[in-house]
Design an enzyme around this catalytic site. Structure first.
Site, mmCIF file in Angstrom:
data_model
loop_
_atom_site.group_PDB
_atom_site.id
_atom_site.type_symbol
_atom_site.label_atom_id
_atom_site.label_comp_id
_atom_site.label_asym_id
_atom_site.label_seq_id
_atom_site.Cartn_x
_atom_site.Cartn_y
_atom_site.Cartn_z
ATOM 1 N N SER A 1 32.823 57.037 23.602
ATOM 2 C CA SER A 1 31.787 55.853 24.046
ATOM 3 C C SER A 1 30.469 56.572 24.195
ATOM 4 O O SER A 1 30.252 57.677 24.820
ATOM 5 C CB SER A 1 32.516 55.251 25.339
ATOM 6 O OG SER A 1 31.419 54.582 26.089
ATOM 7 N N TYR B 1 34.928 55.648 34.196
ATOM 8 C CA TYR B 1 35.355 55.419 32.707
ATOM 9 C C TYR B 1 34.498 56.600 31.880
ATOM 10 O O TYR B 1 35.229 56.885 31.119
ATOM 11 C CB TYR B 1 34.955 54.117 32.532
ATOM 12 C CG TYR B 1 35.116 53.698 30.982
ATOM 13 C CD1 TYR B 1 33.598 53.682 30.110
ATOM 14 C CD2 TYR B 1 36.122 53.497 30.184
ATOM 15 C CE1 TYR B 1 33.556 53.536 28.940
ATOM 16 C CE2 TYR B 1 35.868 53.557 28.842
ATOM 17 C CZ TYR B 1 34.772 53.449 28.153
ATOM 18 O OH TYR B 1 34.701 53.403 26.966
ATOM 19 N N LYS C 1 35.686 59.782 29.331
ATOM 20 C CA LYS C 1 35.316 60.018 27.943
ATOM 21 C C LYS C 1 34.771 61.350 27.957
ATOM 22 O O LYS C 1 34.757 62.047 26.842
ATOM 23 C CB LYS C 1 34.606 58.705 27.441
ATOM 24 C CG LYS C 1 35.351 57.353 27.328
ATOM 25 C CD LYS C 1 36.503 57.409 26.378
ATOM 26 C CE LYS C 1 37.128 56.234 26.380
ATOM 27 N NZ LYS C 1 38.334 56.339 25.340
HETATM 28 C C1 WQD Z 1 26.638 45.407 29.184
HETATM 29 C C2 WQD Z 1 25.555 44.980 29.796
HETATM 30 C C3 WQD Z 1 25.724 44.700 32.095
HETATM 31 C C4 WQD Z 1 28.714 41.628 32.348
HETATM 32 C C5 WQD Z 1 30.779 49.048 27.405
HETATM 33 C C6 WQD Z 1 32.336 48.847 27.356
HETATM 34 C C7 WQD Z 1 32.788 50.494 27.332
HETATM 35 C C8 WQD Z 1 31.754 51.130 26.189
HETATM 36 C C9 WQD Z 1 30.538 50.820 26.558
HETATM 37 C C10 WQD Z 1 33.263 51.430 24.256
HETATM 38 C C11 WQD Z 1 25.302 45.637 31.491
HETATM 39 C C12 WQD Z 1 25.625 43.413 31.727
HETATM 40 C C13 WQD Z 1 27.621 42.357 31.729
HETATM 41 C C14 WQD Z 1 27.772 40.366 33.092
HETATM 42 C C15 WQD Z 1 25.799 41.195 32.809
HETATM 43 N N1 WQD Z 1 32.334 50.922 24.979
HETATM 44 N N2 WQD Z 1 26.359 42.361 32.093
HETATM 45 N N3 WQD Z 1 26.590 40.229 33.010
HETATM 46 O O1 WQD Z 1 29.135 48.453 30.604
HETATM 47 O O2 WQD Z 1 27.757 48.900 28.738
HETATM 48 O O3 WQD Z 1 29.973 49.070 28.554
HETATM 49 O O4 WQD Z 1 30.254 49.405 26.203
HETATM 50 O O5 WQD Z 1 33.842 52.097 24.525
HETATM 51 O O6 WQD Z 1 34.063 50.485 27.065
HETATM 52 O O7 WQD Z 1 32.780 48.497 28.693
HETATM 53 O O8 WQD Z 1 29.440 46.882 28.611
HETATM 54 O O9 WQD Z 1 29.358 44.341 28.402
HETATM 55 O O10 WQD Z 1 30.222 45.315 30.409
HETATM 56 O O11 WQD Z 1 27.734 45.424 30.080
HETATM 57 O O12 WQD Z 1 24.638 41.408 33.037
HETATM 58 O O13 WQD Z 1 28.587 39.274 33.386
HETATM 59 O O14 WQD Z 1 25.661 43.584 30.005
HETATM 60 O O15 WQD Z 1 25.128 44.919 33.427
HETATM 61 O O16 WQD Z 1 23.999 45.840 31.486
HETATM 62 P P1 WQD Z 1 29.104 48.329 28.950
HETATM 63 P P2 WQD Z 1 29.316 45.509 29.475
#
Ligand code: WQD
Length: 361
Positions: A147, A172, A176
């Site tokens: 990731s 998490y 990784k």
């Molecule tokens: C993205 C952005 C949140 C929810 C994911 C996977 C992880 C890895 C990397 C593959 C962040 C914002 C989210 C909400 C928001 N992928 N957000 N409101 O945390 O980058 O990680 O991609 O392996 O497994 O979890 O992704 O979609 O959770 O968040 O503002 O209700 O959206 O703060 O900036 P993240 P995400």
């Protein structure tokens, strides 16, 4: 109606049927990225596919959707990868395993902050057991689902495979980072094992048919399913987690990439291994589009393609989030001959189509 689950002893009866059929084992095959990768494997290769999953965040019904899209079935086993004996039972039932793709892991950044031990125990132990089974059965090709979160907070963007990793911002992400190091060390002492770690940026969207997509049985924590669930009314409102970051609009920046682009990259990676093209038996590749998109820009894209005004408010920052990250994709394009094709609007359109299909069921 689920596909007919094949019990292990029945498999032994049919052993001759599968003795020489080239087989790919996919752990986490009932999950989001795993199931989309199985669809591409069944569509683009003649390999027999075996899925191992414990359905901790997925369900067996995924295999019916895979069959509806590909008209092909997979063998699937409900196995907890943290139990080494069970893993070896499945591996031992197939005589010609040409590769293993290891997706199975817990993947919520926010959940890992709240429950680190669950993440360390599951993600590390399951990887160790799968690797041990690969060594025991002399399996040569292993692809690890890593990731972009391994990079941590990096100022110099975009990140490339040569970027020195910073401190993991969540348990998490740390699982990784450790997972990549474990794989590297395994490969150092087991020269027969050829491996690739694929660093996914942010997988989003759904199969273009609208028949498969994110289907978490647990509460969604990722942005795009939360957007579509809010738009369809499953959630009354959503929050943008912080708009005081040092980015162009204050919200976090990510490199969103269509799940099918991610899935196809696994076919490229497997072929690269099977054709023995590796320079070393442990290599890393970024899987991103190279485009940084903010949360507010992602919402705007969704509103544009769906025609739905999203009910959201600005909330506090989310613990574990990095401010901004997006990828330099040149190395993966050059070595694996792969480039992401779907645009952000197409990603949102496919996610919305899937959400609406789910609502009709
Ligand atoms: C993205 C952005 C949140 C929810 C994911 C996977 C992880 C890895 C990397 C593959 C962040 C914002 C989210 C909400 C928001 N992928 N957000 N409101 O945390 O980058 O990680 O991609 O392996 O497994 O979890 O992704 O979609 O959770 O968040 O503002 O209700 O959206 O703060 O900036 P993240 P995400």
């Amino acid at each position: 109606m689920y596909c007919q689950e094949i019990s292990l002893n029945e498999k032994r009866k049919n052993e001759n049927m599968l003795n020489d059929k080239p087989t790919v084992i996919v752990t986490g095959g009932a999950g989001y990225i795993g199931s989309h990768t199985i669809i591409e494997l069944l569509t683009n290769t003649n390999y027999h596919v075996v899925s191992i999953d414990n359905y901790s965040n997925s369900s067996k019904s995924t295999y019916d959707r895979v069959k509806a899209i590909t008209q092909k079935s997979v063998d699937f086993y409900e196995i907890d990868l943290c139990i080494p004996g069970d893993v070896e039972k499945v591996f031992g039932a197939y005589k010609n395993i040409i590769g293993v793709i290891h997706f199975a892991a817990f993947k919520s950044v926010s959940e890992s902050v709240a429950n680190p031990f669950k993440y360390y125990s599951n993600n590390i132990n399951s990887q160790l057991n799968v690797l041990q089974a690969c060594l025991k059965f002399n399996i040569r090709n292993f692809i690890f689902s890593s990731s972009c979160s391994v990079y941590g907070n990096i100022n110099a963007l975009p990140v490339s495979e040569k970027t020195v990793l910073n401190k993991a911002e969540s348990p998490y992400a740390f699982t990784k980072q450790v997972g990549e190091e474990i794989l590297k060390d395994y490969c150092l002492i087991n020269k027969n094992l050829q491996s690739i770690a694929l660093r996914y940026f942010n997988p989003v969207g759904a199969h273009i048919s609208g028949l498969n997509g994110e289907n978490p049985i647990n509460k969604a924590s990722n942005l795009v399913p939360i957007i579509t669930q809010t738009a369809i009314g499953k959630l009354p409102m959503m929050e943008v987690c912080g708009n005081d970051y040092k980015t162009r609009d204050g919200s976090c920046i990510r490199d969103y990439i269509h799940v099918t682009d991610i899935a196809i990259a696994h076919i490229n990676a497997l072929n690269y291994l099977l054709e023995n093209k590796q320079k070393s038996n442990f290599e890393l590749f970024n899987l991103g589009t190279g485009n940084g998109v903010s949360v507010l820009e992602a919402i705007a894209s969704f509103e544009k393609i769906s025609g739905v005004k999203l009910n959201y408010k600005i909330g506090p920052r989310r613990p574990g989030d990095v401010e901004a990250i997006y990828s330099d994709t040149s190395f993966t394009e050059k070595i694996l001959g792969w480039k992401a094709k779907f645009t952000l609007d197409e990603m949102m359109d496919s996610a919305w189509k899937w959400e609406k299909n789910c609502a009709e069921k």
